[in-house]
Structures are given as structure tokens and as C-alpha cells.
Design an enzyme around this catalytic site. Structure first.
Site, PDB file in Angstrom:
ATOM      1  N   HIS A  38      16.574   3.630  -2.043  1.00  0.00           N
ATOM      2  CA  HIS A  38      17.368   2.527  -2.576  1.00  0.00           C
ATOM      3  C   HIS A  38      16.559   1.647  -3.510  1.00  0.00           C
ATOM      4  O   HIS A  38      15.326   1.577  -3.414  1.00  0.00           O
ATOM      5  CB  HIS A  38      17.904   1.663  -1.431  1.00  0.00           C
ATOM      6  CG  HIS A  38      19.225   2.092  -0.912  1.00  0.00           C
ATOM      7  ND1 HIS A  38      20.311   1.253  -0.845  1.00  0.00           N
ATOM      8  CD2 HIS A  38      19.654   3.280  -0.428  1.00  0.00           C
ATOM      9  CE1 HIS A  38      21.349   1.901  -0.336  1.00  0.00           C
ATOM     10  NE2 HIS A  38      20.966   3.137  -0.084  1.00  0.00           N
ATOM     11  N   GLU A 107      24.885   5.708  -5.775  1.00  0.00           N
ATOM     12  CA  GLU A 107      25.719   4.520  -5.590  1.00  0.00           C
ATOM     13  C   GLU A 107      25.419   3.526  -6.715  1.00  0.00           C
ATOM     14  O   GLU A 107      24.259   3.357  -7.115  1.00  0.00           O
ATOM     15  CB  GLU A 107      25.437   3.830  -4.245  1.00  0.00           C
ATOM     16  CG  GLU A 107      25.731   4.673  -3.032  1.00  0.00           C
ATOM     17  CD  GLU A 107      24.457   5.286  -2.469  1.00  0.00           C
ATOM     18  OE1 GLU A 107      23.343   4.794  -2.777  1.00  0.00           O
ATOM     19  OE2 GLU A 107      24.573   6.272  -1.731  1.00  0.00           O
TER      20      GLU A 107
END
Length: 323
Positions: A38, A107
């Protein structure tokens, strides 16, 4: 037999702590480990997001047995696929063959930072397919030149290649991603216990290949404390992947989950210290056909106590239930 894994969740702990945790997970007897990749945490309460590939390199040196895996890396926006191939090959060498490269379409939360926009899911799948093909070509050795729809590669070559390239996993959420994974992946990745996803993977060429799932859990001797922590740090999970892949910032997840109650979270995440509750949460994955299930303990500071409990109580209970 179902293998039980440990998740280094980069969104909830710093890099040194993550490495300490996976070392302890290896000692505790977890069968494998996975690492999120992330740029942002899902929620501000999680409070971390170090560079996953530095963590993987350190973990490869600090451990000796436990397999490592990116879960998952998006090879299309923050990273060019040629760069992903290079770092995956390097981690495979550092870990002496213990690494698997998990890939997904990404994402918006993490990929928006490079300013390339966020295209439709169909385009993201096209990009992922092209990226996997480039990575596989580079794993084969030699120079790669390519003019693609989404990526160009100019005379790229990996100069340090392992004898066995990392197996490639692809994350799936529907028929199209299952078709891509069945054709191009060595294993499939999913975060929901949906047998239909595995059936689709099999139909498209995935039969007999490993299938890896993931499940959040929240251990604490005080169940109410566990519920509060799960709600504070993991209520984003209730949105589902079609929503979660689109939101661009932790504040977006704060707004989207403002009406999610602690009881809603506790209904989908086992909380407390009763191993039977955790076994019951794992069972749908096992029954759906997952061969490996990575558990995510919610809360960075709770990891040491969770790992002690897992070694003494949870892992024996899961192995008794699932082999």
C-alpha cells in the site's frame, strides 16, 4: 489439508515491527506469510504504510523457512511491470526460493498518487493482463522489447534471475479476472470465500493450482476491546471490493463507513479469544476449496500477544479442524 498464513499488514505497523512480527510468526509455526503493498492506509486509525518491497527484502534475510508473498502488488500504475519483475526476482533470490508474486488490478487508494487517473475496471484488467505477460517474458531471461496497448518495454533484461522464477498469483473478484488468472497465473488469490470464483478459475485453466484466501481476525482476551479495535481499524472491509477499489483516500473510507456499527464488524470478523469462533470463520474458506488461508490480525500493537496465542491455541485448533 489447509495451510494457515500470517499477514504482514503494512497499513497497521512500521517496517521494523513488520519484520519482527513475521520472524515471530515463523517461530509460532505459521505455514506461510503474505504482505500487503500500500501507499496509504485504509483508515487514518491504522496509521502506517511503509514500502512493502523493502519490508520483503528485510523479511527474506530475517527468516529462514516461512514463504513470503506480495498480497497484492498492482503492476500497472505506481510500478511499471518491468520494475515489478526485477524486484520480484531479487526477493526470490534473497529468500532462496520462498517468494510468490501476488498481483492485482489495484485500488485507487494507492495508485492515484502518480497522477495517471483511474480508468474503468475493464481497462485495469487489460493493463494487468499485459503486465503479467511482460513479467513472465522477463522471467524467461534475455532481452524483452514490446510495444503494447498500455506499456512499452525497451530492451529490458533481468541480470539477476533465480533458477526458479517466483510463481505468479492473480487476485480475482469476478468472471473476467478469473479468466485472466486461469490462463496466466500459477495460483489464484481472493478475499471472500466464494466457491464460484474458484469454479470460474478452474474453468479457465486453473484446475489443480493453489488458491489463497485471506480473512481478518481480532484476538484480544477482552472481546469488547477486540470489537472496538476491529471497528476502529477494519470497518472499511464492509464495503466490498467493488467499492474499496474506487475510493481515493482514507478520508473517503471514513465517510463511506461512518454508519457501520461495531456489531456489524463483529458479525464478519471473529473477535475475542475463543478459538471456536476463529475456526468457524475459517470454515467457509476451507469448504469453498481454498488450500491456503492468510489470517490478518487487526491492530499493529496487538501482534505479539496474538502470535503467542496463535502458537499455543489457535494454530492447533485450526489444524485439528482442517488438517
Amino acid at each position: 489439508m489447509v495451510q494457515i498464513g500470517y499477514t504482514m499488514m503494512t497499513e497497521q505497523a512500521g517496517p521494523r515491527e513488520l519484520v519482527d512480527h513475521v520472524v515471530r510468526a515463523e517461530e509460532a509455526g505459521f505455514d506461510f506469510s503474505v504482505t500487503s503493498d500500500h501507499y496509504f492506509p485504509w483508515l487514518r486509525a491504522q496509521g502506517h504504510s511503509p514500502y512493502a518491497w523493502s519490508v520483503l527484502g528485510a523479511a527474506a534475510q530475517a527468516t529462514s523457512r516461512i514463504p513470503l508473498m506480495s498480497y497484492v502488488t498492482c503492476p500497472t500504475f505506481r510500478y511499471h511491470p518491468a520494475v515489478v519483475a526485477q524486484k520480484a526476482a531479487t526477493v526470490q533470490l534473497l529468500s532462496e526460493g520462498r517468494f510468490r508474486l501476488g498481483l492485482g488490478s489495484g485500488e485507487n487508494l494507492n495508485e492515484h498518487v502518480v497522477g495517471g487517473g483511474w480508468p474503468s475496471v475493464d481497462v485495469r484488467h487489460e493493463m494487468l493482463e499485459e503486465a503479467v505477460e511482460i513479467i513472465r517474458a522477463l522471467f524467461e531471461g534475455g532481452h524483452v522489447n514490446r510495444r503494447g496497448t498500455h506499456f512499452d518495454v525497451e530492451s529490458a533484461r533481468l541480470w539477476d534471475l533465480p533458477d526458479q522464477p517466483p510463481p505468479i498469483g492473480v487476485a480475482v473478484s469476478g468472471e473476467r479476472s478469473c479468466a485472466l488468472a486461469g490462463r496466466l497465473a500459477d495460483l489464484v488469490i481472493a478475499t471472500e470465500p466464494e466457491a464460484g470464483l474458484l469454479d470460474a478459475f478452474d474453468r479457465h485453466g486453473g484446475a489443480g493450482k493453489p488458491r489463497v484466501g485471506q480473512l481478518p481476525v481480532c484476538h484480544d482476551p477482552d472481546r469488547e476491546a477486540a470489537v472496538r479495535r476491529a471497528h476502529a481499524e477494519f470497518r472499511w472491509f464492509a464495503g466490498g471490493w467493488k467499492v474499496n477499489s474506487e475510493l481515493p483516500h482514507p478520508d473517503s473510507f471514513e465517510a463511506a463507513t461512518q454508519f457501520v456499527r461495531p456489531d456489524d464488524v463483529a458479525a464478519s470478523i471473529p473477535c475475542g479469544d475463543d478459538p471456536d469462533d476463529f475456526v468457524a470463520a475459517v470454515r467457509p474458506y476451507a469448504e469453498a476449496g481454498f488450500t491456503e488461508i492468510a489470517l490478518v490480525q487487526v491492530g499493529g500493537e496487538s501482534q505479539p500477544a496474538y502470535l503467542d496465542w496463535a502458537e499455543k491455541t489457535l494454530l492447533p485448533a485450526l489444524r485439528n479442524a482442517f488438517g
